[in-house]
Design an enzyme around this catalytic site. Structure first.
Site, PDB file in Angstrom:
ATOM      1  N   ARG A  23       0.831  -1.219   0.000  1.00 31.62           N
ATOM      2  CA  ARG A  23       0.000   0.000   0.000  1.00 31.62           C
ATOM      3  C   ARG A  23       0.862   1.265   0.000  1.00 31.62           C
ATOM      4  O   ARG A  23       0.491   2.260  -0.614  1.00 31.62           O
ATOM      5  CB  ARG A  23      -0.990  -0.053   1.159  1.00 31.62           C
ATOM      6  CG  ARG A  23      -1.938  -1.259   0.907  1.00 31.62           C
ATOM      7  CD  ARG A  23      -3.288  -1.123   1.494  1.00 31.62           C
ATOM      8  NE  ARG A  23      -4.140  -2.172   0.934  1.00 31.62           N
ATOM      9  CZ  ARG A  23      -5.222  -2.629   1.505  1.00 31.62           C
ATOM     10  NH1 ARG A  23      -5.608  -2.150   2.672  1.00 31.62           N
ATOM     11  NH2 ARG A  23      -5.949  -3.555   0.913  1.00 31.62           N
ATOM     12  N   GLY A 100      14.821 -13.707   9.200  1.00 34.16           N
ATOM     13  CA  GLY A 100      15.795 -13.815  10.284  1.00 34.16           C
ATOM     14  C   GLY A 100      17.229 -13.762   9.770  1.00 34.16           C
ATOM     15  O   GLY A 100      17.480 -13.303   8.647  1.00 34.16           O
ATOM     16  N   THR A 124      11.880 -12.751  13.040  1.00 28.35           N
ATOM     17  CA  THR A 124      12.123 -14.105  13.537  1.00 28.35           C
ATOM     18  C   THR A 124      11.635 -14.198  14.972  1.00 28.35           C
ATOM     19  O   THR A 124      11.824 -13.256  15.751  1.00 28.35           O
ATOM     20  CB  THR A 124      13.619 -14.496  13.503  1.00 28.35           C
ATOM     21  OG1 THR A 124      13.821 -15.638  14.348  1.00 28.35           O
ATOM     22  CG2 THR A 124      14.545 -13.389  13.973  1.00 28.35           C
ATOM     23  N   ASP A 126      12.906 -15.846  17.190  1.00 28.60           N
ATOM     24  CA  ASP A 126      14.054 -16.003  18.096  1.00 28.60           C
ATOM     25  C   ASP A 126      14.571 -14.674  18.650  1.00 28.60           C
ATOM     26  O   ASP A 126      15.323 -14.653  19.614  1.00 28.60           O
ATOM     27  CB  ASP A 126      15.200 -16.734  17.377  1.00 28.60           C
ATOM     28  CG  ASP A 126      14.868 -18.191  17.107  1.00 28.60           C
ATOM     29  OD1 ASP A 126      13.784 -18.633  17.515  1.00 28.60           O
ATOM     30  OD2 ASP A 126      15.696 -18.888  16.487  1.00 28.60           O
ATOM     31  N   GLY A 184       5.883 -16.810  35.640  1.00 29.68           N
ATOM     32  CA  GLY A 184       6.168 -17.114  37.051  1.00 29.68           C
ATOM     33  C   GLY A 184       6.794 -18.483  37.234  1.00 29.68           C
ATOM     34  O   GLY A 184       6.443 -19.220  38.166  1.00 29.68           O
ATOM     35  N   GLU A 186       9.773 -21.467  37.831  1.00 30.17           N
ATOM     36  CA  GLU A 186      10.792 -21.653  38.859  1.00 30.17           C
ATOM     37  C   GLU A 186      12.207 -21.677  38.303  1.00 30.17           C
ATOM     38  O   GLU A 186      13.155 -21.352  38.991  1.00 30.17           O
ATOM     39  CB  GLU A 186      10.543 -22.978  39.609  1.00 30.17           C
ATOM     40  CG  GLU A 186       9.462 -22.907  40.664  1.00 30.17           C
ATOM     41  CD  GLU A 186       8.057 -22.834  40.105  1.00 30.17           C
ATOM     42  OE1 GLU A 186       7.876 -23.156  38.911  1.00 30.17           O
ATOM     43  OE2 GLU A 186       7.136 -22.452  40.860  1.00 30.17           O
ATOM     44  N   LYS A 212       6.507 -27.090  48.886  1.00 31.51           N
ATOM     45  CA  LYS A 212       6.293 -26.562  47.533  1.00 31.51           C
ATOM     46  C   LYS A 212       5.935 -27.735  46.634  1.00 31.51           C
ATOM     47  O   LYS A 212       6.700 -28.687  46.509  1.00 31.51           O
ATOM     48  CB  LYS A 212       7.551 -25.858  47.024  1.00 31.51           C
ATOM     49  CG  LYS A 212       7.370 -25.270  45.653  1.00 31.51           C
ATOM     50  CD  LYS A 212       8.516 -24.346  45.281  1.00 31.51           C
ATOM     51  CE  LYS A 212       8.389 -23.876  43.857  1.00 31.51           C
ATOM     52  NZ  LYS A 212       7.098 -23.282  43.513  1.00 31.51           N
ATOM     53  N   GLU A 221      15.046 -24.711  23.283  1.00 34.91           N
ATOM     54  CA  GLU A 221      15.464 -25.867  22.460  1.00 34.91           C
ATOM     55  C   GLU A 221      16.954 -25.828  22.135  1.00 34.91           C
ATOM     56  O   GLU A 221      17.590 -26.856  21.944  1.00 34.91           O
ATOM     57  CB  GLU A 221      14.654 -25.931  21.158  1.00 34.91           C
ATOM     58  CG  GLU A 221      14.871 -24.703  20.286  1.00 34.91           C
ATOM     59  CD  GLU A 221      14.315 -24.802  18.872  1.00 34.91           C
ATOM     60  OE1 GLU A 221      13.910 -25.876  18.440  1.00 34.91           O
ATOM     61  OE2 GLU A 221      14.307 -23.752  18.220  1.00 34.91           O
TER      62      GLU A 221
HETATM   63  O1  F6P Z   1      14.340 -19.380  13.506  1.00 34.27           O
HETATM   64  C1  F6P Z   1      13.039 -19.573  13.901  1.00 34.27           C
HETATM   65  C2  F6P Z   1      12.820 -21.001  14.320  1.00 34.27           C
HETATM   66  O2  F6P Z   1      11.445 -21.170  14.607  1.00 34.27           O
HETATM   67  C3  F6P Z   1      13.658 -21.479  15.497  1.00 34.27           C
HETATM   68  O3  F6P Z   1      13.146 -21.096  16.750  1.00 34.27           O
HETATM   69  C4  F6P Z   1      13.635 -22.970  15.296  1.00 34.27           C
HETATM   70  O4  F6P Z   1      14.767 -23.575  15.829  1.00 34.27           O
HETATM   71  C5  F6P Z   1      13.645 -23.100  13.790  1.00 34.27           C
HETATM   72  O5  F6P Z   1      13.127 -21.896  13.265  1.00 34.27           O
HETATM   73  C6  F6P Z   1      12.840 -24.255  13.267  1.00 34.27           C
HETATM   74  O6  F6P Z   1      13.028 -24.321  11.892  1.00 34.27           O
HETATM   75  P1  F6P Z   1      12.149 -25.197  10.905  1.00 34.27           P
HETATM   76  O7  F6P Z   1      10.779 -24.590  10.875  1.00 34.27           O
HETATM   77  O8  F6P Z   1      12.860 -25.108   9.602  1.00 34.27           O
HETATM   78  O9  F6P Z   1      12.124 -26.558  11.502  1.00 34.27           O
END
Ligand code: F6P
Length: 317
Positions: A23, A100, A124, A126, A184, A186, A212, A221
């Site tokens: 646009r 990204g 991204t 991340d 929240g 731990e 607790k 990951e």
């Molecule tokens: O870079 C973004 C992301 O979602 C990461 O958090 C993750 O490790 C990766 O892409 C997963 O990639 P794909 O969708 O190619 O498996």
């Protein structure tokens, strides 16, 4: 400048950015071409014309209407030459790359090696782009993960369980730290910090003695697999654990207002930058202002101050 093109990765807010680009371009009497399937689409000449009405009703949609790919070809000499050839053949004078670190590396190659006018929009979940406070998609991802976490907490509390929740973040603990603080939790395990699992297990044992009952531990990951952490905790403490891996639900979904607004502002600014012949830059918001960063800087590794949040997470436990 008569014709510009846009290519994207997928995350929430990307469609809002495409809409804004199209646009703004129409407003400035420019033509816009959408490149389908990311860099593979430039190399394979998969281009479509985008008009004002083609971007109607997409501001609230996740993903990307242009589709995307993780292109290997773009990182070969042949692929790059083909990409440049197709841009020239289609008379494209400026390119906006939304993505990204991988996408921005490709953008920097096209600008610095082949003289294409390129503007990058960092997108991204991340949030790992250097000198960028918040990438497109990251706010939605955190909120999606938080929503899931709140649901997991209901079961963790009711059944007095220890949950290990794995969130995305390939090399970066951004989502994990945000979610751990906002939810929240731990404990949080991220690539940027070394946490002693023996100490964590002792904390769990001590906590259980004091009454607790439930724990939620977030794992990025990029640090470890939640199942492995769960096994270690169960073996060391004898307590039952449960695992939830949130995965790709974090990358999709309805964009938050923040991601739609970043998309709208950066899409508009990207077109303005191309009109002014700015190139080899990444654009972002800082202190509510729109700024330019050299792509060569944006693609360097981002250092995040994980301790700032980690300290607080532990104090508030
Ligand atoms: O870079 C973004 C992301 O979602 C990461 O958090 C993750 O490790 C990766 O892409 C997963 O990639 P794909 O969708 O190619 O498996």
């Amino acid at each position: 400048m008569k014709k510009i093109a846009v290519l994207t990765r997928d995350c929430a807010g990307v469609n809002a950015a495409i809409r804004s680009i199209v646009r703004t371009a129409c407003h400035n009497s420019l033509e816009v071409v959408g490149i389908r399937r990311g860099y593979d689409g430039i190399i394979e000449n998969d281009f479509i014309t985008l008009n004002r009405t083609d971007v109607s009703g997409i501001i609230n949609q996740g993903g990307t209407i242009l589709k995307t790919s993780r292109s290997k070809k773009m990182f070969t000499q042949d692929g790059q030459k083909k990409a440049v050839e197709n841009l020239q053949k289609n008379n494209i004078k400026g390119l906006i790359v939304i993505g990204g670190s991988g996408s921005l590396v490709g953008a920097h190659i096209l600008a610095s090696k082949y003289g294409i006018n390129v503007v990058g929009i960092p997108a991204t979940i991340d949030n790992d782009i250097n000198n960028v406070d918040l990438t497109l998609g990251a706010d939605t991802a955190v909120n999606v993960a938080l929503d899931a976490l709140d649901k997991i907490r209901d079961t963790a509390t009711s059944l007095e369980r220890i949950f290990i929740v794995e969130v995305m973040g390939r090399y970066c603990g951004y989502i994990a730290l945000e979610v751990a603080l906002a939810g929240g939790c731990e404990e949080v395990l991220v690539p940027e910090l070394d946490v002693d699992i023996d100490i964590l297990c002792k904390e769990i044992e001590e906590g259980k003695k004091k009454g607790k009952a439930s724990w939620i531990i977030i794992v990025a990951e990029g640090k470890a697999h939640a199942h492995n952490i769960a096994e270690i905790i169960t073996n060391k403490t004898g307590f039952e654990t449960r695992v939830a891996v949130l995965g790709h639900i974090q990358r999709g979904g309805r964009p938050t207002s923040k991601d739609r607004i970043i998309g709208a502002r950066l899409g508009n600014y990207a077109v303005e930058c191309l009109i002014k012949n700015n190139s080899d830059i990444c654009i972002t918001e800082k202190n509510d202002k729109l700024i330019k960063i050299p792509l060569s800087v944006a693609i360097k590794k981002k250092d995040i101050d994980a301790n700032r949040y980690y300290r607080l997470i532990k104090i508030l436990t």
